[in-house]
Design a protein around this motif. Structure first.
Motif, short mmCIF file in Angstrom:
data_model
loop_
_atom_site.label_atom_id
_atom_site.label_comp_id
_atom_site.label_asym_id
_atom_site.label_seq_id
_atom_site.Cartn_x
_atom_site.Cartn_y
_atom_site.Cartn_z
N PHE A 6 0.76 -1.09 -0.08
CA PHE A 6 0.17 0.18 -0.02
C PHE A 6 0.89 1.18 -0.03
O PHE A 6 0.76 2.11 -0.82
CB PHE A 6 -0.76 -0.03 1.27
CG PHE A 6 -2.04 -1.01 1.29
CD1 PHE A 6 -2.37 -1.67 0.06
CD2 PHE A 6 -2.93 -1.19 2.28
CE1 PHE A 6 -3.45 -2.55 -0.02
CE2 PHE A 6 -3.95 -1.97 2.44
CZ PHE A 6 -4.30 -2.68 1.03
N ALA A 7 1.87 1.38 0.87
CA ALA A 7 2.75 2.31 1.00
C ALA A 7 3.52 2.75 -0.29
O ALA A 7 3.62 3.96 -0.61
CB ALA A 7 3.69 2.34 2.20
N ILE A 8 4.10 1.61 -0.77
CA ILE A 8 4.91 1.73 -2.04
C ILE A 8 3.95 2.30 -3.02
O ILE A 8 4.58 3.00 -4.01
CB ILE A 8 5.51 0.27 -2.40
CG1 ILE A 8 6.59 0.05 -1.34
CG2 ILE A 8 6.10 0.35 -3.81
CD1 ILE A 8 7.11 -1.40 -1.38
N ILE A 9 2.69 1.75 -3.29
CA ILE A 9 1.93 2.12 -4.31
C ILE A 9 1.67 3.79 -4.32
O ILE A 9 1.66 4.30 -5.20
CB ILE A 9 0.81 1.31 -4.67
CG1 ILE A 9 1.41 -0.02 -5.26
CG2 ILE A 9 -0.18 1.80 -5.54
CD1 ILE A 9 0.48 -1.15 -5.48
N ILE A 10 1.25 4.01 -3.12
CA ILE A 10 0.77 5.45 -2.84
C ILE A 10 2.05 6.23 -2.99
O ILE A 10 1.85 7.29 -3.93
CB ILE A 10 0.22 5.69 -1.43
CG1 ILE A 10 -0.97 4.94 -1.11
CG2 ILE A 10 0.11 7.05 -0.91
CD1 ILE A 10 -1.67 4.72 0.13
N LEU A 11 3.17 6.03 -2.82
CA LEU A 11 4.41 6.63 -2.90
C LEU A 11 4.74 6.75 -4.65
O LEU A 11 4.87 7.87 -5.08
CB LEU A 11 5.60 6.25 -2.25
CG LEU A 11 5.67 6.35 -0.73
CD1 LEU A 11 6.61 5.55 -0.33
CD2 LEU A 11 6.10 8.07 -0.41
N ALA A 12 4.64 5.68 -5.19
CA ALA A 12 4.85 5.84 -6.59
C ALA A 12 3.65 6.62 -7.48
O ALA A 12 4.16 7.17 -8.47
CB ALA A 12 4.86 4.40 -7.25
N VAL A 13 2.48 6.36 -7.10
CA VAL A 13 1.45 7.08 -7.88
C VAL A 13 1.37 8.42 -7.31
O VAL A 13 1.15 9.54 -8.24
CB VAL A 13 0.13 6.29 -7.74
CG1 VAL A 13 -0.94 6.96 -8.36
CG2 VAL A 13 0.24 4.93 -8.25
N VAL A 14 1.10 8.64 -6.24
CA VAL A 14 0.70 10.03 -5.49
C VAL A 14 1.92 10.90 -5.50
O VAL A 14 2.10 12.32 -5.60
CB VAL A 14 0.22 10.13 -4.19
CG1 VAL A 14 -0.20 11.51 -3.54
CG2 VAL A 14 -1.07 9.24 -4.25
N LYS A 15 3.16 10.44 -5.32
CA LYS A 15 4.42 11.23 -5.30
C LYS A 15 4.08 12.41 -4.62
O LYS A 15 4.57 13.64 -4.82
CB LYS A 15 5.02 11.57 -6.63
CG LYS A 15 5.45 10.43 -7.65
CD LYS A 15 5.54 10.99 -8.80
CE LYS A 15 5.81 9.99 -9.85
NZ LYS A 15 5.21 8.81 -10.36
#
Length: 142
Positions: free
Chosen positions: A131-140
């Motif tokens: 969850f955290a990795i995807i949020i970081l990659a998409v939301v930046k």
């Protein structure tokens, strides 16, 4: 165009890796609850095959991720704070993956000292990291 192919391959191998990394601890939950020697041997085979099957996916996820960072360049890497946070979490995920090999070895040797409840919690760690990795990659966010 090459960057899009690298992104696609990075995501494909990441999804395949996570499928295994989600299922492996679930096997450990059932294994920890088991008392039969015959079932113990079967779980050892299943766990080993699964972990060795998904490890190349983990490697290829890293390879394509590194290729992307190289193509985007060092200036992009320096200014992408979100990426630094993502890489920290990804490093934790690789440590988790490595620890799965330790657990595999312990179970095979009959030296598991942890309960099924521990493995249920252990099973949640990659979900939270994902969850955290995807949020970081998409939301930046930074």
């Amino acid at each position: 165009m090459i960057i899009l192919w690298l992104k696609a391959l990075h995501i494909i191998f990441m999804v395949a890796w996570f499928a295994g990394i989600f299922y492996f601890p679930r096997l450990l939950v059932y294994h920890a609850q088991n008392q039969s020697d015959q079932v113990h041997q079967q779980f050892c085979i299943m766990e080993r095959r699964l972990l060795y099957f998904v490890t190349p996916f983990a490697i290829l996820t890293a390879v394509f991720g590194i290729c992307l960072m190289v193509l985007y360049g060092s200036e992009w890497l320096k200014t992408s704070g979100w990426l630094h946070a993502k890489l920290t979490l990804v490093t934790l995920l690789y440590v988790y993956h490595g620890y799965c090999f330790v657990l595999l070895k312990r179970f095979k040797a009959g030296r598991n000292k942890r309960s099924a409840r521990f493995y249920r919690y252990f099973n949640e760690a990659p979900v939270i990291l994902l969850f955290a990795i995807i949020i970081l990659a998409v939301v930046k966010p930074f």
